[in-house]
Enzyme design. Sequence first.
Site, mmCIF file in Angstrom:
data_model
loop_
_atom_site.group_PDB
_atom_site.id
_atom_site.type_symbol
_atom_site.label_atom_id
_atom_site.label_comp_id
_atom_site.label_asym_id
_atom_site.label_seq_id
_atom_site.Cartn_x
_atom_site.Cartn_y
_atom_site.Cartn_z
ATOM 1 N N GLU A 184 -14.228 89.251 -100.339
ATOM 2 C CA GLU A 184 -12.957 88.648 -100.767
ATOM 3 C C GLU A 184 -13.102 87.253 -101.365
ATOM 4 O OE1 GLU A 184 -10.311 88.744 -97.430
ATOM 5 O OE2 GLU A 184 -11.136 86.891 -96.616
ATOM 6 N N GLY A 218 -16.978 74.661 -89.541
ATOM 7 C CA GLY A 218 -16.280 73.397 -89.816
ATOM 8 C C GLY A 218 -16.365 72.995 -91.271
ATOM 9 N N GLY A 262 10.257 72.473 -78.286
ATOM 10 C CA GLY A 262 10.235 71.623 -77.096
ATOM 11 C C GLY A 262 11.483 70.743 -76.993
ATOM 12 N N GLU A 279 3.395 65.625 -85.238
ATOM 13 C CA GLU A 279 1.932 65.729 -85.204
ATOM 14 C C GLU A 279 1.345 65.889 -86.607
ATOM 15 O OE1 GLU A 279 4.062 68.010 -84.332
ATOM 16 O OE2 GLU A 279 3.332 70.075 -84.562
ATOM 17 N N HIS A 311 8.045 68.038 -86.625
ATOM 18 C CA HIS A 311 6.661 68.152 -86.134
ATOM 19 C C HIS A 311 5.927 66.852 -86.438
ATOM 20 C CE1 HIS A 311 6.544 72.372 -84.934
ATOM 21 N NE2 HIS A 311 7.471 72.536 -85.862
ATOM 22 N N GLY A 337 -13.948 72.889 -93.430
ATOM 23 C CA GLY A 337 -12.833 72.008 -93.757
ATOM 24 C C GLY A 337 -13.138 70.569 -93.369
ATOM 25 N N CYS A 386 10.031 70.219 -81.646
ATOM 26 C CA CYS A 386 10.738 71.354 -82.245
ATOM 27 C C CYS A 386 11.287 72.280 -81.151
ATOM 28 C CB CYS A 386 9.816 72.080 -83.220
ATOM 29 S SG CYS A 386 10.722 73.063 -84.421
ATOM 30 N N THR A 433 -30.545 79.854 -93.034
ATOM 31 C CA THR A 433 -30.201 78.960 -94.147
ATOM 32 C C THR A 433 -30.906 79.412 -95.427
ATOM 33 O OG1 THR A 433 -29.839 77.109 -92.675
ATOM 34 C CG2 THR A 433 -30.328 76.562 -94.961
HETATM 35 N N1 GLN Z 1 11.705 78.841 -82.876
HETATM 36 C C1 GLN Z 1 12.377 77.627 -83.130
HETATM 37 C C2 GLN Z 1 13.096 77.625 -84.477
HETATM 38 O O1 GLN Z 1 12.784 78.398 -85.339
HETATM 39 C C3 GLN Z 1 11.415 76.468 -83.067
HETATM 40 C C4 GLN Z 1 10.435 76.478 -84.201
HETATM 41 C C5 GLN Z 1 9.275 75.557 -83.956
HETATM 42 O O2 GLN Z 1 9.052 75.122 -82.837
HETATM 43 N N2 GLN Z 1 8.508 75.290 -84.989
HETATM 44 O O3 GLN Z 1 13.974 76.819 -84.681
#
Ligand code: GLN
Length: 533
Positions: free
Chosen positions: A151, A18, A383, A508, A506, A20, A381, A193
Amino acid sequence: MPQTKFIVITGGVLSGLGKGIASASIGKLLSSQYRVVPIKLDGYLNVDPGTMNPIEHGEVFVLDDGGEVDMDFGHYERFLGVTCKFEWNLTMGKVFDAIRQRERRGDYLGKTVQFIPHVVDHIKEHLLATARKEKADVMLVEVGGTVGDLESELYVEAVRQLKYAVGERNVFYVHLTYIPIPSGVNEQKSKPTQQSVALLRSRGIQPNLIIGRCKEMISPSVRRKIAMFCDVPEEAVVTGIDVDNVYKIPLHLAEQGVTEIIGKHFEIPLNPDIGAWEELLTAPAERTVHIAICGKYTKLGDSYASVIEALNHAGAHVRAKVKVHWIETTDIETGKKDADEVLKGIDGVIVPGGFGARGAEGKIAVIERCRTQGIPYLGICYGMQLAVIEYARHVKGLAGANSTEIDAQTPHPVIDLLPEQRGVTDKGATMRLGGHDVRIRKGTQAHGMFGDIARLRFRHRWEVDPGYVKRLEDETLVFSGTDGDGRIMQVLELKGHPFFMGTQAHPELTSRLEAPSPFFLGLMKAAVAREEK
Ligand code: GLN
């Protein structure tokens, strides 16, 4: 502040501790008073994680400027309240690209181009230039991977040299390690540690703060031992305790005196204002709501990290604890599981972003149940696209309607490639990416949530075919948000349903604990109402 203060975070012992979250939590303690700019240094050779599989790498986070970065940037934005930039993420892919370009341009004329000094200098210069450009009071520099990884050696060397560039008092080194409690022995072990810090010191870095990730508070004797053998004051050994909610970590660090240690080192006043944050975290939950996330990367929760975060933000605002149920939609389409069965006891459903045909029919089966049975639904998206397909097939009688991503021969391509995507062959950073203003239609549910304009982030190649919009819209289905030209359908809602919305964006990615995404809040309110029925 005239001179940027640098906080460098390295990790040891093992990955996945964790780092980040720890970086973001430390940043949170400074962000109410100072401009904090987070930088992440990744060792991999991809330019960005955009083409990586989320099962392997976790979610791809999209920035407002269109940069694809890893999920740590989600933590930074959520904890620090900043809008991050693509150039705040350095990968070895980007570093080598830049070095090669500079070499061709002749920047190193007459010189043999080498890892040291040229690559290390490039990294260091990037940090210093970004600090200047952004007028950063504080720059958080998270070094990806664990110390000792081949790396990340060049990054470790660059951050070591940083103290010569800006002065020792202006760099604060944090090392995150692990304190195991092996079963059978049942005591906290400090040796990993000690060895990890020894490795770090062999690279010339003396930590100013050691955070030991542990499932219980580090005991005084183990703290003393670590302090003694790692050469740090005892108060600079703190616990990164396992928590049920990561937003509590800044509070835990503050309780253990981290604010004072950093303030003293930099000689700056530090009084973090985290009262409102704390209040949201400590208000007791009054109910549990059950949310199903239907996707195909459900084996790794990190694939949908921001979706879970956004659910928790919305949950905190309606005093609900969110119980997530993962539904692998491949199982539904192969008949291994039944859609009605998996939705029993579920108060709300999310179909998150996704790619490709696998699992899509399973998702459509779930969406049909949500639409016809009044189950609150949020389509993100993919969805949203699948919700359009479901409606086209089952309400509009467009048999075989589909997305050309799933079936190139479909008689009704209600979802089709964006025109500008047609000639695109490269896979990296070529989707429609980043923040766009979405125009919201008056008189819709979305307008009540956002007003005229919503700033949302995108990552897609396909869209609702504009030619089908008229045939799809009716007194129930409304496209309530579009791009500025009104061409790309970006928000969808069903009238007369407790909550059924989809967005091509998106949401979210822009949800915050203090300001949850209206989409998630809407879903959560409807889910609470259903739970109470
Ligand atoms: N695959 C779909 C597109 O490219 C949806 C992409 C997504 O859900 N981020 O439009």
